[in-house]
Every structure is written in structure tokens, then in C-alpha cells.
Scaffold this motif. Structure first.
Motif, PDB file in Angstrom:
ATOM      1  N   CYS A   1       0.546  -1.159  -0.126  1.00  0.00           N
ATOM      2  CA  CYS A   1      -0.154   0.099  -0.359  1.00  0.00           C
ATOM      3  C   CYS A   1       0.767   1.371  -0.295  1.00  0.00           C
ATOM      4  O   CYS A   1       1.972   1.394   0.430  1.00  0.00           O
TER       5      CYS A   1
ATOM      6  N   CYS B   1      -1.838  -0.995  10.790  1.00  0.00           N
ATOM      7  CA  CYS B   1      -1.184  -1.642   9.705  1.00  0.00           C
ATOM      8  C   CYS B   1      -0.081  -1.741   8.869  1.00  0.00           C
ATOM      9  O   CYS B   1       1.165  -0.690   9.142  1.00  0.00           O
TER      10      CYS B   1
ATOM     11  N   CYS C   1      -1.259   3.389   7.213  1.00  0.00           N
ATOM     12  CA  CYS C   1      -1.898   3.589   8.571  1.00  0.00           C
ATOM     13  C   CYS C   1      -1.503   3.103   9.808  1.00  0.00           C
ATOM     14  O   CYS C   1      -1.170   2.264  10.258  1.00  0.00           O
TER      15      CYS C   1
ATOM     16  N   ASN D   1      -7.930   3.278  -1.160  1.00  0.00           N
ATOM     17  CA  ASN D   1      -8.117   4.089  -0.472  1.00  0.00           C
ATOM     18  C   ASN D   1      -8.675   5.751  -1.096  1.00  0.00           C
ATOM     19  O   ASN D   1      -8.295   6.701  -0.882  1.00  0.00           O
TER      20      ASN D   1
ATOM     21  N   TYR E   1       0.374   4.021   1.717  1.00  0.00           N
ATOM     22  CA  TYR E   1      -0.150   4.626   2.780  1.00  0.00           C
ATOM     23  C   TYR E   1       0.152   4.440   4.156  1.00  0.00           C
ATOM     24  O   TYR E   1       1.015   2.867   3.477  1.00  0.00           O
TER      25      TYR E   1
HETATM   26  S1  SF4 Z   1      -5.383   0.432   5.711  1.00  0.00           S
HETATM   27 FE1  SF4 Z   1      -3.950   2.106   5.491  1.00  0.00          FE
HETATM   28  S2  SF4 Z   1      -2.192   1.354   5.020  1.00  0.00           S
HETATM   29 FE2  SF4 Z   1      -3.769  -0.912   5.319  1.00  0.00          FE
HETATM   30  S3  SF4 Z   1      -4.072  -1.368   3.485  1.00  0.00           S
HETATM   31 FE3  SF4 Z   1      -5.415  -0.015   4.181  1.00  0.00          FE
HETATM   32  S4  SF4 Z   1      -4.766   1.905   3.228  1.00  0.00           S
HETATM   33 FE4  SF4 Z   1      -2.822   1.232   3.161  1.00  0.00          FE
END
Ligand code: SF4
Ligand code: SF4
Length: 482
Positions: free
Chosen positions: A109, A116, A113, A177, A111
């Protein structure tokens, strides 16, 4: 075909749209179960009901190509599936096909977060595109044509749209996302027609930005605008925690999502799975009940269809895991019974999809469903906490990542306390509101053998009797003078 035509020609007149759709559904509905759905559709599309406005939104903003290739297929596959599809699959593979397969071709990903670990995965961890294609082809051979793609962030997987394009008779929901959905991507999705993004958003800016990073909320809003402008169909997906539940239940929030163009949405309670599970993030039993009541109210009054994954167990005859209605294939090919149950006995690198679905692990899960007569408490992980764990142990299913068992071991006491609290509330709701009759009737039509259904009913009545007797005794003790 009839439904595709009806949905494809929807125009600007809400009353005429409703009449077209009702006529098409009357034409295709067969049997008692589809008759119940037909009844619901008639009510929802009645004069002054939210279905009319929903159809209007669909006809105003959705490209006809998307209506035919996504919406019509979704309605037919999920609500009016031809029984012959299941029979053919059973003859050939010994199992009936689930309604959908979830598949995560990548765990990467863009991101990072809180909580995660997606950013720790690398490109070499991705599912090879040939395996992704093979899994879809085998599922299609079994009669499935609805696929849910998750991750990680599916749009970082470079083969995503190429593989989807090879399966143009199927339709796809992609959980994202939203950060990759610029105008060009939205137009491409509208051209494909069979892809609907589920844009994840955890509530108003302060909640989404807090968990995803500054600016991520604005990116979601921009992605929704791009999708709406291009004529895509899309929904929202929300992780519900103790902290954001009240904001998510507010009328302002749901109205914003409607304004943005979302037609439906999925709400998932925080589950203490993953590498750092934290039960204190789970909504309390009281909050879960609030979510149930509020989302049900919005479905009855607003032109959007929010689905509350646990509380709407009543709409699916309880738990759907283990291939009864769905299952998950992770990026390594492990076949897991549920997106939240990270255990497997089979991997599609070593077996066919049909073999995995017919595995003893999956069969035991299916033969144990529903886990309660009260399908407001559907879950063998959080509502009946040790149930899934004993099935996992019975079949020697292995965890698909480190720490997957924590919910059943180190967190067992927390989970039992939560389940007791949910039972206290949801059994009252089940008995006290209008749920009981129609939900029980619906479950009985979901392919559950009558003797198992009756056993669940008796177990429920006995447990209710015991609880009532106990509270009577406590009531007498408390009312004893002196
Ligand atoms: S929770 Fe955040 S880091 Fe994890 S897959 Fe979803 S958008 Fe990506
Ligand atoms: S195991 Fe729980 S979360 Fe998974 S499908 Fe069943 S009820 Fe839902």
C-alpha cells in the motif's frame, strides 16, 4: 437480460423507472426466497419510499454501460441467482458455489496507516498475475461471477485492470483508499463498466486524517467526485471503531456520502486481528446496537444502501464464511474462510479452488452455520468466541501470519466479555423488535437443513429461558427486604 435492459434504459422519470424495474423483477423472481426479495423491492420502490430516489440517482449519474455490466449483474447474481448454477457446480465439484470470492493480489500500500502493516510488504510478495487469472477462471467455472478485490491497496498492483479486462463477463468490487482514482482512472473504470470501487473512509476529516495521514480525507472526496463525473458506480467502506462510531452514525455524515454520489457502503466493526490487535478499539455492545438501529433507519429513509456487516447477519442467514457465501484468497494463495479469519488448510498453488472449497475445514464451518438462531449474533469469532477456534484446531488449520491466533488465546477473556455484552442486548432486540419472524423465516430458506435450524432454535429458547430464570432469581434477591 430482462433486468439488464430495464436498468440500462432508466431515464429521468422516477415513477416510470420504478415501474420498469418492478416489472422486470416480477418477471425473473422464482420461488419462495426470491418472492420475499420481490416483496421487499416492491415496498422499497413504493411511492414516497427511498428506492425511487435511489433509482433516480442511479439513472442520473451512472453510465448505461456500468448499469448493464455492473448493476444488473449484481442484482441478478446476488438476489436472483438461477438455482441451476448451484446444481451444475454441485454435480461437477461436490460443493455449491459461494456468491463471491474475495481476493487480495497484493498486500502493498502507498499509505502507512496506524496498526496496518501493509507498507512492510514488497513487490516480490504480490500474487503472480497468472495465479490471479487462474483463480478467477476456476471460480467462473464454478458459477461465480462477482469478485471482491482487496489488499493492501489493489491499485498499486500493476496487473489489476489487465486481469479484470480478461474477465469481462464478471464484475468486480475493488476496495481502495482512493488515492489512485484521478479523472483518467475514473474514465477507464467507466469504460470497463464492470468495476465498482469501494472507497474507504473512516468518517469526517479528523477521523480519516488521524488514521490515514493528513490530506487523505480530501483525496477520498476528490476520488468520489472523479468517479461520479465519469459515471462510475461506487460505494464507501468504513472501519467502525469505538472512537468514530458516533460521527459515522450522524445524519450529516450519511448525507455527505449521498451528496458525493455513493450508492451503497459497507461498515466493518474493528476486529482485533492483525499483528497488533487492540480490543479497546472495538465498538462497545451498546454502540454496535446503535449502529444497527441507525443504519437500518437510513436504509428505510434515505436513497443509499449501507450494509452493516455483522448486524446484517439477519439478511444472510447468519455467518457467510467458509464458502457458504464467501471466502478469501490472500496474496500467497492461502484460502481463508473469512477476511477476518487468518487460518488456512489449503493453498491454490498446490490445489484447485474447488478442492479448497470442499476441504474438511470449510465443510465443518458450513455444517455449523448458523452459529445462533439469533442471526443478530452471527459470528463464530466475536459473538461465539471459542467456536471458530475449536474448528481451527479440529482441522489443524495454520495461521497465515504471525499472531493470527491472539484473538482466541491471549485475548480470549476480552472476547468473552464482549460476546456476553452483545448477547445481553441482541437477544432482547431479537425478541422485542420485528426481527424474529422474518429473519428466522429467511434463515430457514438459506439452505440450512430443517433439523439443524430446529436445533439452533431450541438451543436459543433454552438459553433465553435460563437467562430469564436467573434474572428472576436475582430480582427476588434484590427485592428481599432487609
Ligand atoms: S489500512 Fe491504510 S495502509 Fe493499510 S491497506 Fe488500508 S490504506 Fe493501506
Ligand atoms: S466469521 Fe464472523 S466476520 Fe466472518 S463471515 Fe462469519 S460472521 Fe462474518
Amino acid at each position: 437480460m430482462v433486468l439488464g435492459q430495464a436498468i440500462g434504459v432508466l431515464g429521468g422519470n422516477p415513477d416510470r423507472n420504478a415501474r420498469y424495474l418492478i416489472r422486470a423483477i416480477d418477471h425473473i423472481a422464482r420461488g419462495e426466497k426470491q418472492g420475499l426479495i420481490r416483496e421487499w423491492v416492491h415496498g422499497w420502490l413504493g411511492e414516497g419510499r427511498p428506492g425511487r430516489q435511489f433509482l433516480h440517482r442511479l439513472s442520473e449519474h451512472t453510465h448505461p454501460n456500468v448499469r448493464r455490466r455492473y448493476i444488473a449483474r449484481m442484482v441478478v447474481s446476488m438476489l436472483f441467482r438461477d438455482p441451476e448454477v448451484g446444481e451444475r457446480c454441485f454435480q461437477r465439484y461436490g460443493v455449491t458455489p459461494p456468491y463471491t470470492m474475495l481476493i487480495s493480489p497484493t498486500m502493498r500500500c502507498n499509505y502507512c496507516c496506524q496498526g496496518c502493516d501493509a507498507s512492510s510488504y514488497e513487490r516480490k510478495d504480490d500474487m503472480p498475475p497468472d495465479l490471479f487469472h487462474r483463480a478467477l477462471s476456476e471460480a467462473e467455472d464454478m458459477g461465480m461471477n462477482f469478485f471482491i478485490v482487496l489488499g493492501g491497496e489493489p491499485f498499486v498492483y500493476p496487473h489489476l485492470l489487465d486481469v479484470i479486462a480478461r474477465h469481462d463477463r464478471s464484475f468486480f468490487q475493488v476496495y481502495t483508499n482512493g488515492s489512485f482514482i484521478d479523472e483518467a482512472m475514473a474514465r477507464r473504470l467507466a469504460e470497463l463498466g464492470n468495476v465498482a470501487p469501494q472507497v474507504s473512509v473512516n468518517g469526517p476529516p479528523q477521523y480519516t486524517d488521524a488514521s490515514r495521514g493528513q490530506g487523505s480525507f480530501d483525496q477520498v472526496m476528490q476520488a468520489m467526485d472523479n468517479l461520479r463525473l465519469a459515471g462510475c458506480v461506487f460505494g464507501f467502506s468504513t472501519l467502525v471503531t469505538r472512537g468514530n462510531l458516533d460521527a459515522i452514525c450522524s445524519e450529516e455524515w450519511i448525507d455527505l456520502l449521498i451528496d458525493k454520489g455513493a450508492l451503497y457502503g459497507w461498515l466493518f466493526l474493528y476486529m482485533p486481528v492483525g499483528s497488533e490487535p487492540n480490543p479497546s478499539l472495538m465498538p462497545t455492545p451498546e454502540q454496535r446496537n446503535k449502529l444497527r438501529a441507525v443504519m437500518r433507519h437510513y436504509r428505510q429513509t434515505k436513497p443509499i444502501l449501507p450494509i452493516d456487516f455483522w448486524n446484517d447477519g439477519t439478511l444472510t442467514g447468519g455467518c457467510i464464511a467458509g464458502g457458504r457465501l464467501y471466502f478469501h484468497v490472500n496474496h500467497r494463495g492461502d484460502v481463508e474462510p473469512c477476511i477476518f479469519c487468518h487460518f488456512a488448510t489449503h493453498n491454490i498453488n498446490e490445489c484447485t479452488l474447488a478442492e479448497a472449497l470442499a476441504s474438511p475445514f470449510f465443510m465443518t464451518i458450513k455444517e455449523s452455520q448458523p452459529f445462533s438462531y439469533n442471526t443478530l449474533r452471527p459470528c463464530p469469532m466475536i459473538d461465539h468466541p471459542q467456536t471458530m477456534w475449536s474448528i481451527i484446531q479440529q482441522h489443524g488449520a495454520r495461521p497465515t501470519h504471525d499472531g493470527a491466533e491472539q484473538m482466541f488465546t491471549t485475548l480470549a477473556d476480552d472476547m468473552q466479555g464482549y460476546a456476553d455484552g452483545v448477547q445481553e442486548i441482541m437477544d432482547e432486540v431479537w425478541d422485542g423488535e420485528d426481527y424474529h419472524d422474518w429473519a428466522a423465516r429467511w434463515t430457514a430458506m438459506c439452505g440450512i437443513p430443517p433439523e439443524r435450524f430446529e436445533a439452533r432454535r431450541q438451543a436459543y429458547e433454552e438459553s433465553r429461558g435460563r437467562r430469564r430464570a436467573r434474572s428472576n432469581v436475582l430480582g427476588r434477591v434484590h427485592s428481599t427486604p432487609g
